[in-house]
Design a protein around this motif. Structure first.
Motif, PDB file in Angstrom:
ATOM      1  N   TRP A 176       0.813  -1.208   0.000  1.00 50.77           N
ATOM      2  CA  TRP A 176       0.000   0.000   0.000  1.00 50.77           C
ATOM      3  C   TRP A 176       0.848   1.260   0.000  1.00 50.77           C
ATOM      4  O   TRP A 176       0.477   2.260  -0.620  1.00 50.77           O
ATOM      5  CB  TRP A 176      -0.969   0.028   1.184  1.00 50.77           C
ATOM      6  N   GLN A 177       1.994   1.259   0.657  1.00 58.62           N
ATOM      7  CA  GLN A 177       2.809   2.475   0.762  1.00 58.62           C
ATOM      8  C   GLN A 177       3.189   3.019  -0.605  1.00 58.62           C
ATOM      9  O   GLN A 177       3.223   4.234  -0.798  1.00 58.62           O
ATOM     10  CB  GLN A 177       4.059   2.233   1.616  1.00 58.62           C
ATOM     11  N   ASN A 178       3.456   2.141  -1.558  1.00 55.66           N
ATOM     12  CA  ASN A 178       3.743   2.609  -2.923  1.00 55.66           C
ATOM     13  C   ASN A 178       2.584   3.430  -3.462  1.00 55.66           C
ATOM     14  O   ASN A 178       2.771   4.492  -4.043  1.00 55.66           O
ATOM     15  CB  ASN A 178       4.001   1.433  -3.859  1.00 55.66           C
ATOM     16  N   TRP A 179       1.373   2.915  -3.273  1.00 56.78           N
ATOM     17  CA  TRP A 179       0.188   3.608  -3.790  1.00 56.78           C
ATOM     18  C   TRP A 179      -0.074   4.897  -3.026  1.00 56.78           C
ATOM     19  O   TRP A 179      -0.447   5.909  -3.624  1.00 56.78           O
ATOM     20  CB  TRP A 179      -1.025   2.676  -3.768  1.00 56.78           C
ATOM     21  N   ALA A 180       0.141   4.886  -1.733  1.00 50.33           N
ATOM     22  CA  ALA A 180      -0.037   6.106  -0.946  1.00 50.33           C
ATOM     23  C   ALA A 180       0.922   7.193  -1.446  1.00 50.33           C
ATOM     24  O   ALA A 180       0.541   8.365  -1.557  1.00 50.33           O
ATOM     25  CB  ALA A 180       0.180   5.816   0.533  1.00 50.33           C
ATOM     26  N   ASP A 181       2.148   6.804  -1.773  1.00 51.53           N
ATOM     27  CA  ASP A 181       3.120   7.763  -2.302  1.00 51.53           C
ATOM     28  C   ASP A 181       2.670   8.321  -3.648  1.00 51.53           C
ATOM     29  O   ASP A 181       2.765   9.533  -3.894  1.00 51.53           O
ATOM     30  CB  ASP A 181       4.501   7.112  -2.448  1.00 51.53           C
ATOM     31  N   TYR A 182       2.197   7.453  -4.548  1.00 54.19           N
ATOM     32  CA  TYR A 182       1.698   7.917  -5.850  1.00 54.19           C
ATOM     33  C   TYR A 182       0.540   8.894  -5.658  1.00 54.19           C
ATOM     34  O   TYR A 182       0.474   9.943  -6.302  1.00 54.19           O
ATOM     35  CB  TYR A 182       1.209   6.752  -6.711  1.00 54.19           C
ATOM     36  N   ILE A 183      -0.387   8.538  -4.781  1.00 51.51           N
ATOM     37  CA  ILE A 183      -1.558   9.388  -4.539  1.00 51.51           C
ATOM     38  C   ILE A 183      -1.121  10.745  -3.988  1.00 51.51           C
ATOM     39  O   ILE A 183      -1.605  11.796  -4.429  1.00 51.51           O
ATOM     40  CB  ILE A 183      -2.555   8.674  -3.604  1.00 51.51           C
ATOM     41  N   GLU A 184      -0.202  10.738  -3.039  1.00 50.89           N
ATOM     42  CA  GLU A 184       0.297  12.001  -2.480  1.00 50.89           C
ATOM     43  C   GLU A 184       0.966  12.857  -3.551  1.00 50.89           C
ATOM     44  O   GLU A 184       0.761  14.079  -3.596  1.00 50.89           O
ATOM     45  CB  GLU A 184       1.277  11.729  -1.343  1.00 50.89           C
TER      46      GLU A 184
ATOM     47  N   ALA B 238     -12.939   7.829  -1.870  1.00 54.88           N
ATOM     48  CA  ALA B 238     -13.097   9.267  -2.096  1.00 54.88           C
ATOM     49  C   ALA B 238     -12.673  10.053  -0.858  1.00 54.88           C
ATOM     50  O   ALA B 238     -11.999  11.086  -0.969  1.00 54.88           O
ATOM     51  CB  ALA B 238     -14.534   9.585  -2.485  1.00 54.88           C
ATOM     52  N   ALA B 239     -13.043   9.577   0.309  1.00 55.85           N
ATOM     53  CA  ALA B 239     -12.657  10.255   1.552  1.00 55.85           C
ATOM     54  C   ALA B 239     -11.139  10.236   1.720  1.00 55.85           C
ATOM     55  O   ALA B 239     -10.530  11.247   2.119  1.00 55.85           O
ATOM     56  CB  ALA B 239     -13.334   9.597   2.752  1.00 55.85           C
ATOM     57  N   TYR B 240     -10.504   9.107   1.410  1.00 56.69           N
ATOM     58  CA  TYR B 240      -9.049   8.998   1.519  1.00 56.69           C
ATOM     59  C   TYR B 240      -8.366  10.004   0.590  1.00 56.69           C
ATOM     60  O   TYR B 240      -7.443  10.717   0.994  1.00 56.69           O
ATOM     61  CB  TYR B 240      -8.595   7.571   1.188  1.00 56.69           C
ATOM     62  N   ILE B 241      -8.827  10.073  -0.655  1.00 57.14           N
ATOM     63  CA  ILE B 241      -8.230  10.994  -1.632  1.00 57.14           C
ATOM     64  C   ILE B 241      -8.452  12.448  -1.196  1.00 57.14           C
ATOM     65  O   ILE B 241      -7.540  13.270  -1.267  1.00 57.14           O
ATOM     66  CB  ILE B 241      -8.831  10.764  -3.038  1.00 57.14           C
ATOM     67  N   ARG B 242      -9.662  12.748  -0.755  1.00 58.64           N
ATOM     68  CA  ARG B 242      -9.940  14.127  -0.310  1.00 58.64           C
ATOM     69  C   ARG B 242      -9.029  14.525   0.852  1.00 58.64           C
ATOM     70  O   ARG B 242      -8.476  15.628   0.873  1.00 58.64           O
ATOM     71  CB  ARG B 242     -11.403  14.267   0.096  1.00 58.64           C
ATOM     72  N   ASP B 243      -8.874  13.636   1.826  1.00 57.76           N
ATOM     73  CA  ASP B 243      -7.994  13.914   2.963  1.00 57.76           C
ATOM     74  C   ASP B 243      -6.551  14.137   2.502  1.00 57.76           C
ATOM     75  O   ASP B 243      -5.871  15.047   2.972  1.00 57.76           O
ATOM     76  CB  ASP B 243      -8.039  12.775   3.987  1.00 57.76           C
ATOM     77  N   THR B 244      -6.110  13.300   1.582  1.00 55.63           N
ATOM     78  CA  THR B 244      -4.748  13.429   1.061  1.00 55.63           C
ATOM     79  C   THR B 244      -4.594  14.754   0.313  1.00 55.63           C
ATOM     80  O   THR B 244      -3.568  15.445   0.450  1.00 55.63           O
ATOM     81  CB  THR B 244      -4.411  12.243   0.138  1.00 55.63           C
ATOM     82  N   ALA B 245      -5.601  15.137  -0.448  1.00 49.97           N
ATOM     83  CA  ALA B 245      -5.558  16.395  -1.197  1.00 49.97           C
ATOM     84  C   ALA B 245      -5.541  17.589  -0.251  1.00 49.97           C
ATOM     85  O   ALA B 245      -4.817  18.577  -0.515  1.00 49.97           O
ATOM     86  CB  ALA B 245      -6.749  16.475  -2.146  1.00 49.97           C
ATOM     87  N   VAL B 246      -6.300  17.528   0.828  1.00 45.83           N
ATOM     88  CA  VAL B 246      -6.305  18.630   1.803  1.00 45.83           C
ATOM     89  C   VAL B 246      -4.915  18.775   2.416  1.00 45.83           C
ATOM     90  O   VAL B 246      -4.388  19.892   2.531  1.00 45.83           O
ATOM     91  CB  VAL B 246      -7.386  18.389   2.886  1.00 45.83           C
ATOM     92  N   ARG B 247      -4.302  17.663   2.791  1.00 50.58           N
ATOM     93  CA  ARG B 247      -2.951  17.727   3.368  1.00 50.58           C
ATOM     94  C   ARG B 247      -1.953  18.280   2.363  1.00 50.58           C
ATOM     95  O   ARG B 247      -1.085  19.088   2.695  1.00 50.58           O
ATOM     96  CB  ARG B 247      -2.516  16.340   3.848  1.00 50.58           C
TER      97      ARG B 247
END
Length: 159
Positions: A112-120, A144-153
């Motif tokens: 998952w960390q790879n994907w979290a990095d790509y998303i960030e 959608a909530a995960y992406i929105r939270d990541t986008a806010v950060r």
């Protein structure tokens, strides 16, 4: 005497063989689960690689840069960029639904960390963040909530 021998052997099988068989079965299950997770990771990575090839084919959109280019995009370029963002969201959602869990094993966390990095990385782009409300319409709510939270950060870091 033969009956006693058979009886003794049946006890040995029950006491030693059955637990051994259970251990072997559980070990094989774990090995199979790890192989399935690795195959999943490979398929998702291949999808992301294919996406990056599309990005290279559309180099005029300057999507590999963290910040959008200085030149304004034409309507056609904006449409292609939005389509590529849609493909990316689809890949990210697949990864989220198939890999992400609130309580993950070490192996799953690694995947998952790879994907979290790509998303960030993508959420760091203002143009990607601006497209998210439309891109996330109808998507998995937890994703959608995960992406929105990541986008806010990401927006807070950029500010």
């Amino acid at each position: 005497m033969a009956l006693e021998t058979w009886e003794l052997l049946s006890y040995v099988v029950t006491v030693v063989g059955l637990p051994f068989a259970i251990v072997v079965f559980l070990w094989e299950q774990r090995k199979e689960r790890l192989a399935d997770e690795e195959e999943l990771h490979q398929r998702l990575s291949a999808a992301y690689t294919d996406f990056l090839k599309l990005v290279l084919d559309n180099a005029d959109l300057q999507l590999l840069r963290r910040q959008p280019g200085e030149l304004p995009l034409s309507d056609e370029q904006q449409e292609r960029r939005f389509a590529l963002f849609g493909i990316l969201i689809s890949i990210f959602e697949q990864a989220f639904v198939m890999v992400y869990e609130p309580a993950m094993s070490r192996q799953r966390q690694r995947l998952w960390q790879n994907w979290a990095d790509y998303i960030e990385d993508w959420c760091a782009r203002p143009d990607f963040r601006a497209a998210l409300p439309e891109l996330l319409r109808g998507e998995d709510e937890a994703f959608a909530a995960y992406i929105r939270d990541t986008a806010v950060r990401a927006a807070e870091v950029a500010a």
